[in-house]
Every structure is written in C-alpha cells, then in structure tokens.
Enzyme design. Structure first.
Site, mmCIF file in Angstrom:
data_model
loop_
_atom_site.group_PDB
_atom_site.id
_atom_site.type_symbol
_atom_site.label_atom_id
_atom_site.label_comp_id
_atom_site.label_asym_id
_atom_site.label_seq_id
_atom_site.Cartn_x
_atom_site.Cartn_y
_atom_site.Cartn_z
ATOM 1 N N ASP A 1 3.205 -47.222 -37.058
ATOM 2 C CA ASP A 1 3.824 -46.451 -38.157
ATOM 3 C C ASP A 1 3.990 -44.977 -37.786
ATOM 4 O O ASP A 1 4.192 -44.667 -36.613
ATOM 5 C CB ASP A 1 3.048 -46.672 -39.468
ATOM 6 C CG ASP A 1 1.671 -46.036 -39.450
ATOM 7 O OD1 ASP A 1 1.156 -45.756 -38.349
ATOM 8 O OD2 ASP A 1 1.103 -45.822 -40.543
ATOM 9 N N GLU B 1 -2.722 -50.013 -33.622
ATOM 10 C CA GLU B 1 -2.813 -50.602 -34.971
ATOM 11 C C GLU B 1 -2.947 -52.126 -35.001
ATOM 12 O O GLU B 1 -3.481 -52.670 -35.976
ATOM 13 C CB GLU B 1 -1.599 -50.188 -35.821
ATOM 14 C CG GLU B 1 -1.598 -48.723 -36.244
ATOM 15 C CD GLU B 1 -1.079 -47.780 -35.179
ATOM 16 O OE1 GLU B 1 -0.594 -48.272 -34.130
ATOM 17 O OE2 GLU B 1 -1.166 -46.558 -35.383
HETATM 18 C C1 QUE Z 1 -6.545 -48.592 -34.898
HETATM 19 C C2 QUE Z 1 -6.342 -47.518 -35.732
HETATM 20 C C3 QUE Z 1 -7.287 -46.497 -35.841
HETATM 21 C C4 QUE Z 1 -8.437 -46.577 -35.051
HETATM 22 C C5 QUE Z 1 -8.639 -47.661 -34.202
HETATM 23 C C6 QUE Z 1 -7.689 -48.649 -34.137
HETATM 24 C C7 QUE Z 1 -7.145 -45.361 -36.729
HETATM 25 C C8 QUE Z 1 -8.215 -44.423 -36.779
HETATM 26 C C9 QUE Z 1 -9.339 -44.569 -35.966
HETATM 27 C C10 QUE Z 1 -10.507 -43.725 -35.998
HETATM 28 C C11 QUE Z 1 -11.300 -43.593 -34.875
HETATM 29 C C12 QUE Z 1 -12.448 -42.843 -34.888
HETATM 30 C C13 QUE Z 1 -12.854 -42.221 -36.050
HETATM 31 C C14 QUE Z 1 -12.070 -42.366 -37.191
HETATM 32 C C15 QUE Z 1 -10.931 -43.125 -37.166
HETATM 33 O O1 QUE Z 1 -9.406 -45.622 -35.105
HETATM 34 O O2 QUE Z 1 -6.127 -45.234 -37.443
HETATM 35 O O3 QUE Z 1 -12.463 -41.772 -38.326
HETATM 36 O O4 QUE Z 1 -13.996 -41.468 -36.091
HETATM 37 O O5 QUE Z 1 -8.120 -43.374 -37.611
HETATM 38 O O6 QUE Z 1 -7.890 -49.716 -33.320
HETATM 39 O O7 QUE Z 1 -5.220 -47.448 -36.478
#
Ligand code: QUE
Length: 338
Positions: free
Chosen positions: A149, A141
């Site tokens: 979280d 995050e």
């Molecule tokens: C931090 C995050 C998330 C992240 C990358 C981060 C996150 C998340 C996704 C993600 C990745 C690929 C997907 C998508 C979401 O990446 O919470 O829909 O196709 O959902 O550095 O918190």
C-alpha cells in the site's frame, strides 16, 4: 513552528528548510495517527510559506528511518470494534502520501537505515530519495496478511529503473533491497557518503549543492540487475495463478527457489489480492487512482482473519507461526478494484 522533544515527529524550520524528524525510535518510527496528523499539518503550512524553500524528512535514530504503519495499533482498534476509525487512519495516511507526491517544493527524504511499508510512503513519493550505504528497503505486508500500500503498488511499477514486473516482484516477495538495488530500480535517486554531513549542507546550501558535495558512486552489484530477465519472465503475468505457473515453468531454478523462500511465510490470500492490485494499478490513471484501489482493497483485507493473525505472529507474539486461511478466489478482490 517547533514541536516539543517528546513529540513523535519533531517539526522545525532550519534556515529555509522545513524539517520533519521521525521520533518514535523504540517502535522503529512506525507511523501512528498522531504522526500522520503532524506531518500533514506541517506540509500544508509550509506549502504556502515563502520562507520555506524545501522540506527534509529524516529520523532521529540512524538505525531505522521507519518500519511502517503502526499495525499493532490497527489490530487493537479492529479487536475493539473500531474498524471505521482504522479506515480513516489509512485514508489519512494515503492522502498524505499523495500530498508528498504532488508537493510543489523539493521534498528530500534521507534514508540511513531500515525503510519498510509506510516508511516508503513518506519517502519514495518525494522528489529526492537520498540514501546512505546503510539503507535497506522492503514491502513486507504479505507476512501480515495485508497488501502493498501507501502508493507503492502504483509507484513501484513506474520508478525509472523499474517495470510492472519488477514492482510486482518487490510487493509480492517482500525482497529486501540493498542500497545498490534501490538505486538500480530508481526507488532511490541519490547515494550519499554521510547522512549527518549531507543534512548540514542541505540546510546551509540547498539540496542541489548538498548533492554535488556528497553524492557517491554505487560500489556493489545490484542483485535485482542480475534477476531482471527472470523477473520479467515470471512476474509480468497479471494474476497470482499465472505468476505461480510461470515460476513453476521457469528455467532458472536458483531464482525460483529464492522467490519461493521469500514467499513461504506470506498469506496466500494477501498474495492473490496484491497480484490483482498490481494488475489494476498497472493501468491506473494516476497515483490518486492507485491509492483509491489500495484503500478499498485494504478495507477488505483488514476485515479478513489473516491480518489479525499475521500481525499477531510477526509483531505481537513474534513467533512467526501465522496460520493463514486458504487463498480466496481473485474475483472477490477484483470487485473493489477499478
Ligand atoms: C509487515 C509490516 C510491518 C512490519 C512487519 C511486517 C509494519 C510495521 C512493522 C513494525 C516493526 C517494528 C516495530 C513496529 C512495527 O513491522 O507495517 O512498531 O517496532 O509497522 O512483516 O507491514
């Protein structure tokens, strides 16, 4: 209860197992409000259903268990002025995390690929965290200007092989845990040979027999085991300023360089905020109190520019060029923490 095949979470009962299959593979199963609702309702129903003896959560696709919360959706919501609706989404997600932690039946998560952020929230609070050699986990995050979280800022300090410093290291660096690391810190409870075979036996024989049949030994060394002393010497300090100073003074340059590289693209404000969160949740009374801290701090961080900018740079433009604001003083975060 069986959902349609186009539902983002497939819900079924197989024999005496309530089965949740994350089914949004194109978004790496990232959790949206509909999915939180489906999981919550299924768990509520099965809690009081004597024909359901255990719950399984898994993914339709082996590549990803779950990449986190659907933060693209959250960014769009905030840009459309729907901050309170987004607050409710997180509040509902955190309530679901708590329900999993206090679930009265075995809750078995089978992790056979990527697990990040919110994916840990629907797995790591369960009674059985079963992984394959293809699993890896991260709390990334800081890269999107947000906080650690889904209860992990509380739980990661307390896993059987973890500690407050180890938890803070995992949250602040976004370090990618291998299957050996996951076993080492107690994020995972069992390593198995094959997810598909295990699930068949889980449904047919129950969780204990299936584990007897499929558990294997960890072969690789855990990097986190070798770093334990370094992590304790640096990440046990409360505020980011103190951790930062301890890193500067630390003798093992190789470790310090790894940490600095892992943290290079993180939001300075999110880093300060998350160090405060870990310090507060070190002495939080229980998971619910820990989640409440995350909820209040998350509401604050989602209203600061780094969140929108981080999601843009990492997930929308995918340019990894976030321009974050200078770090805030910890006092603004301490105000919302108990
Ligand atoms: C931090 C995050 C998330 C992240 C990358 C981060 C996150 C998340 C996704 C993600 C990745 C690929 C997907 C998508 C979401 O990446 O919470 O829909 O196709 O959902 O550095 O918190």
């Amino acid at each position: 209860m069986t959902t349609q095949t186009d539902s983002p979470v497939l819900v079924s009962v197989r024999h005496h197992t309530g089965v949740l299959e994350l089914n949004r593979p194109r978004a790496l199963n990232s959790l949206n409000p509909e999915m939180i609702g489906i999981i919550t309702r299924a768990l509520e129903q099965w809690r009081d259903d004597d024909s359901v003896a255990q719950v399984l959560i898994t993914s339709v696709s082996p590549k990803a268990f779950c990449a986190g919360g659907d933060v693209r959706h959250v960014r769009d919501g905030i840009l459309a002025g729907k901050e309170e609706e987004m607050d409710r989404f997180f509040s509902d997600e955190y309530s679901m995390n708590h329900m999993i932690a206090s679930y009265p039946k075995p809750y078995v998560a089978v992790l056979d690929g990527i697990v990040m952020g919110g994916g840990l929230g629907v797995s790591a609070h369960g009674s059985h965290r079963v992984i394959t050699e293809r699993a890896w986990a991260s709390m990334p995050e800081m890269a999107i200007g947000y906080i650690t979280d889904v209860g992990i800022s509380y739980a990661s300090q307390r896993w059987p092989g973890s500690s407050p410093a180890m938890g803070a290291f995992i949250g602040l660096t976004g370090y990618r845990l291998t299957e050996a690391d996951m076993m080492e810190v107690g994020l995972a409870t069992h390593l198995i040979d094959d997810a598909g075979d295990f699930i068949e036996d889980l449904v047919g024989l129950g969780v204990d027999n299936a584990l007897d049949e499929h558990t294997i030994e960890v072969e690789e060394d855990a990097r986190l085991a070798g770093w334990r002393d370094d992590i304790e010497a640096t990440f046990s300090h409360g505020s980011w300023a103190d951790i930062d100073a301890a890193l500067d003074a630390h003798g093992n340059q190789e470790f310090v360089q790894e940490v600095r590289a892992l943290m290079a693209k993180g939001s300075p404000s999110a880093t300060v905020a998350t160090a405060e969160l870990y310090a507060a949740n070190r002495s939080a009374a229980d998971l619910r109190a820990g989640l409440d801290n995350e909820e209040r701090l998350g509401e604050l961080l989602r209203r600061q520019p780094d969140f929108l900018e981080g999601v843009r740079a990492v997930l929308i433009d995918k340019t990894q060029d976030a321009e974050f604001t200078p770090a805030h003083e910890p006092a603004v975060y301490r105000e919302v923490l108990r």
